[in-house]
Write a protein that holds these residues in place. Structure first.
Motif, PDB file in Angstrom:
ATOM      1  N   PHE A 191      13.125  52.060 -18.537  1.00  0.00           N
ATOM      2  CA  PHE A 191      14.154  50.866 -18.105  1.00  0.00           C
ATOM      3  C   PHE A 191      15.185  51.610 -17.672  1.00  0.00           C
ATOM      4  N   LEU A 192      16.082  52.553 -18.102  1.00  0.00           N
ATOM      5  CA  LEU A 192      17.179  53.124 -17.775  1.00  0.00           C
ATOM      6  C   LEU A 192      16.960  53.676 -16.241  1.00  0.00           C
ATOM      7  N   ILE A 193      15.684  54.275 -16.082  1.00  0.00           N
ATOM      8  CA  ILE A 193      15.654  55.113 -14.879  1.00  0.00           C
ATOM      9  C   ILE A 193      15.262  53.706 -13.677  1.00  0.00           C
ATOM     10  N   THR A 194      14.476  53.013 -13.917  1.00  0.00           N
ATOM     11  CA  THR A 194      13.793  52.173 -12.814  1.00  0.00           C
ATOM     12  C   THR A 194      14.927  50.939 -12.592  1.00  0.00           C
ATOM     13  N   ASN A 195      15.846  50.876 -13.512  1.00  0.00           N
ATOM     14  CA  ASN A 195      16.743  49.648 -13.469  1.00  0.00           C
ATOM     15  C   ASN A 195      18.367  50.277 -12.802  1.00  0.00           C
ATOM     16  N   PHE A 196      18.367  51.399 -12.613  1.00  0.00           N
ATOM     17  CA  PHE A 196      19.598  51.925 -12.175  1.00  0.00           C
ATOM     18  C   PHE A 196      19.892  51.541 -10.674  1.00  0.00           C
ATOM     19  N   ALA A 197      21.027  50.881 -10.515  1.00  0.00           N
ATOM     20  CA  ALA A 197      21.419  50.002  -9.529  1.00  0.00           C
ATOM     21  C   ALA A 197      21.605  51.054  -8.018  1.00  0.00           C
ATOM     22  N   PHE A 198      21.771  52.167  -8.387  1.00  0.00           N
ATOM     23  CA  PHE A 198      21.957  53.197  -7.268  1.00  0.00           C
ATOM     24  C   PHE A 198      20.486  53.266  -6.612  1.00  0.00           C
ATOM     25  N   PHE A 199      19.523  52.710  -7.307  1.00  0.00           N
ATOM     26  CA  PHE A 199      18.043  52.988  -6.478  1.00  0.00           C
ATOM     27  C   PHE A 199      17.659  52.021  -5.861  1.00  0.00           C
ATOM     28  N   TYR A 200      18.564  50.770  -5.791  1.00  0.00           N
ATOM     29  CA  TYR A 200      18.338  49.692  -5.090  1.00  0.00           C
ATOM     30  C   TYR A 200      19.519  49.690  -3.743  1.00  0.00           C
ATOM     31  N   PRO A 201      18.961  48.622  -2.812  1.00  0.00           N
ATOM     32  CA  PRO A 201      19.875  48.591  -1.516  1.00  0.00           C
ATOM     33  C   PRO A 201      21.207  48.122  -2.160  1.00  0.00           C
ATOM     34  N   GLU A 202      22.243  48.848  -1.498  1.00  0.00           N
ATOM     35  CA  GLU A 202      23.561  48.474  -1.769  1.00  0.00           C
ATOM     36  C   GLU A 202      24.009  47.067  -1.242  1.00  0.00           C
ATOM     37  N   ALA A 203      24.890  46.360  -1.862  1.00  0.00           N
ATOM     38  CA  ALA A 203      25.197  45.120  -1.386  1.00  0.00           C
ATOM     39  C   ALA A 203      26.674  44.908  -2.090  1.00  0.00           C
ATOM     40  N   ALA A 204      27.308  43.950  -1.434  1.00  0.00           N
ATOM     41  CA  ALA A 204      28.625  43.674  -1.679  1.00  0.00           C
ATOM     42  C   ALA A 204      28.841  43.154  -2.831  1.00  0.00           C
ATOM     43  N   ILE A 205      27.735  42.021  -3.178  1.00  0.00           N
ATOM     44  CA  ILE A 205      27.771  41.384  -4.349  1.00  0.00           C
ATOM     45  C   ILE A 205      26.306  41.588  -5.021  1.00  0.00           C
ATOM     46  N   ALA A 206      26.223  41.407  -6.249  1.00  0.00           N
ATOM     47  CA  ALA A 206      25.110  41.652  -7.151  1.00  0.00           C
ATOM     48  C   ALA A 206      24.166  40.555  -6.680  1.00  0.00           C
ATOM     49  N   ASN A 207      22.967  40.745  -6.051  1.00  0.00           N
ATOM     50  CA  ASN A 207      21.793  39.433  -6.044  1.00  0.00           C
ATOM     51  C   ASN A 207      20.675  40.094  -6.553  1.00  0.00           C
ATOM     52  N   PRO A 208      20.436  39.623  -7.950  1.00  0.00           N
ATOM     53  CA  PRO A 208      19.377  40.144  -8.907  1.00  0.00           C
ATOM     54  C   PRO A 208      18.097  39.781  -8.233  1.00  0.00           C
ATOM     55  N   THR A 209      17.971  38.475  -7.458  1.00  0.00           N
ATOM     56  CA  THR A 209      16.778  37.846  -7.016  1.00  0.00           C
ATOM     57  C   THR A 209      16.355  38.672  -6.022  1.00  0.00           C
ATOM     58  N   LEU A 210      17.216  39.254  -5.092  1.00  0.00           N
ATOM     59  CA  LEU A 210      16.789  40.287  -3.937  1.00  0.00           C
ATOM     60  C   LEU A 210      16.858  41.720  -4.295  1.00  0.00           C
ATOM     61  N   GLY A 211      17.352  42.022  -5.521  1.00  0.00           N
ATOM     62  CA  GLY A 211      17.236  43.321  -5.828  1.00  0.00           C
ATOM     63  C   GLY A 211      18.233  44.192  -5.332  1.00  0.00           C
ATOM     64  N   HIS A 212      19.631  43.551  -4.887  1.00  0.00           N
ATOM     65  CA  HIS A 212      20.587  44.153  -4.347  1.00  0.00           C
ATOM     66  C   HIS A 212      21.630  44.322  -5.357  1.00  0.00           C
ATOM     67  N   TYR A 213      22.403  45.269  -5.320  1.00  0.00           N
ATOM     68  CA  TYR A 213      23.537  45.395  -6.298  1.00  0.00           C
ATOM     69  C   TYR A 213      24.557  46.419  -5.550  1.00  0.00           C
ATOM     70  N   PRO A 214      25.780  46.273  -5.754  1.00  0.00           N
ATOM     71  CA  PRO A 214      26.797  47.030  -5.260  1.00  0.00           C
ATOM     72  C   PRO A 214      26.478  48.348  -6.230  1.00  0.00           C
ATOM     73  N   HIS A 215      27.051  49.421  -5.633  1.00  0.00           N
ATOM     74  CA  HIS A 215      26.744  50.690  -6.113  1.00  0.00           C
ATOM     75  C   HIS A 215      28.129  51.275  -6.774  1.00  0.00           C
ATOM     76  N   ASN A 216      28.421  50.467  -7.889  1.00  0.00           N
ATOM     77  CA  ASN A 216      29.478  50.643  -8.767  1.00  0.00           C
ATOM     78  C   ASN A 216      29.156  50.101 -10.246  1.00  0.00           C
ATOM     79  N   TRP A 217      30.100  50.011 -11.068  1.00  0.00           N
ATOM     80  CA  TRP A 217      29.905  49.762 -12.597  1.00  0.00           C
ATOM     81  C   TRP A 217      29.227  48.336 -12.754  1.00  0.00           C
ATOM     82  N   VAL A 218      29.942  47.527 -11.638  1.00  0.00           N
ATOM     83  CA  VAL A 218      29.408  46.136 -11.703  1.00  0.00           C
ATOM     84  C   VAL A 218      27.914  46.052 -11.398  1.00  0.00           C
ATOM     85  N   GLY A 219      27.641  46.545 -10.327  1.00  0.00           N
ATOM     86  CA  GLY A 219      26.217  46.787  -9.988  1.00  0.00           C
ATOM     87  C   GLY A 219      25.340  47.323 -11.074  1.00  0.00           C
ATOM     88  N   ILE A 220      25.820  48.374 -11.750  1.00  0.00           N
ATOM     89  CA  ILE A 220      24.798  48.834 -12.601  1.00  0.00           C
ATOM     90  C   ILE A 220      24.590  47.941 -13.793  1.00  0.00           C
TER      91      ILE A 220
END
Length: 187
Positions: free
Chosen positions: A115-144
Motif C-alpha cells: 500500500f505504501l509503495i503503490t500509493n505514494f503520490a510522487f509515483f503519480y503524475p504531478e498536479a497542482a490540485i489533488a484529483n484522485p479520480t484521475l490519479g493526479h496529486y501534487p508532489h508535496n505533503w498534501v498530495g501524499i
C-alpha cells in the motif's frame, strides 16, 4: 521422489490454484498475489523456483486479467512488480519459522508495504490540485496524504484478501503435510 520435490510440487499446485482466483469476480484489490509472494518465499526450497513461480503466476495472470477485464498490466507495472518483490523479500526474511503469528504479521506487513509503495503520490503524475479520480496529486505533503486517503478503501480489501489467502495457502499446505497420506508417501 524426494520429500523437498514433493513439497515444492504441492506448493506449486496450491499457488496455481489460488492464482486462478484473480479471474473470478472479487472485491477490487482482494487478490491472492501478495499471499503467493509470501508463500513462495517461505515454502519453496529451490531459489530459482522460489523466484520464478510467483513471477510467472503474476505475469500470466496479469495477461489473463487483461484479456478478461481489459486491465492487468499498467503503465506503473514496474512499480507494482517492485512492490511485489518487496513483499517477496518480507516472506523470505520474516517467515523462516512458520507459525500463525509470523504468517499473520508477514501478511499484514506485506499489505502495508505494498500500500505504501503503490500509493505514494510522487509515483503519480504531478498536479497542482489533488484529483484522485484521475490519479493526479501534487508532489508535496498534501498530495501524499490525498493519495493515501484515496487508496484506503482498496487497502481494506487488500488486507482482508491477503489474510484470507495466506490462511488458505499456509493452512492447506500444513494440513496436507500432516495428512496420513502424505506421511505414508514419504515414509
Amino acid at each position: 521422489m524426494k520429500l523437498d520435490t514433493r513439497k515444492s510440487l504441492m506448493a506449486l499446485g496450491l499457488i496455481v490454484l489460488v492464482t486462478g482466483f484473480r479471474l473470478i469476480e472479487h472485491p477490487f484489490n482482494s487478490t491472492p498475489m501478495l499471499a503467493v509472494m509470501l508463500f513462495s518465499a517461505a515454502v519453496i526450497k529451490d531459489w530459482r523456483l522460489k523466484i520464478a513461480i510467483p513471477l510467472l503466476c503474476l505475469a500470466i495472470s496479469d495477461v489473463l486479467v487483461g484479456i478478461k477485464y481489459g486491465y492487468g498490466t499498467y503503465t506503473s507495472s514496474a512499480l507494482v512488480y517492485f512492490a511485489f518483490a518487496t513483499v517477496f523479500a518480507i516472506g523470505y526474511f520474516a517467515l523462516k519459522k512458520l507459525n500463525v503469528v509470523n504468517i499473520a504479521l508477514g501478511s499484514i506487513a506485506g499489505s502495508i508495504v505494498f500500500f505504501l509503495i503503490t500509493n505514494f503520490a510522487f509515483f503519480y503524475p504531478e498536479a497542482a490540485i489533488a484529483n484522485p479520480t484521475l490519479g493526479h496529486y501534487p508532489h508535496n505533503w498534501v498530495g501524499i496524504v490525498a493519495s493515501y486517503q484515496a487508496g484506503l478503501p482498496f487497502f481494506k480489501n487488500m488486507l482482508a484478501g491477503d489474510l484470507m489467502f495466506n490462511g488458505l495457502l499456509f493452512g492447506a499446505y500444513a494440513l496436507v503435510l500432516k495428512s496420513a497420506a502424505f506421511q505414508r508417501a514419504n515414509a
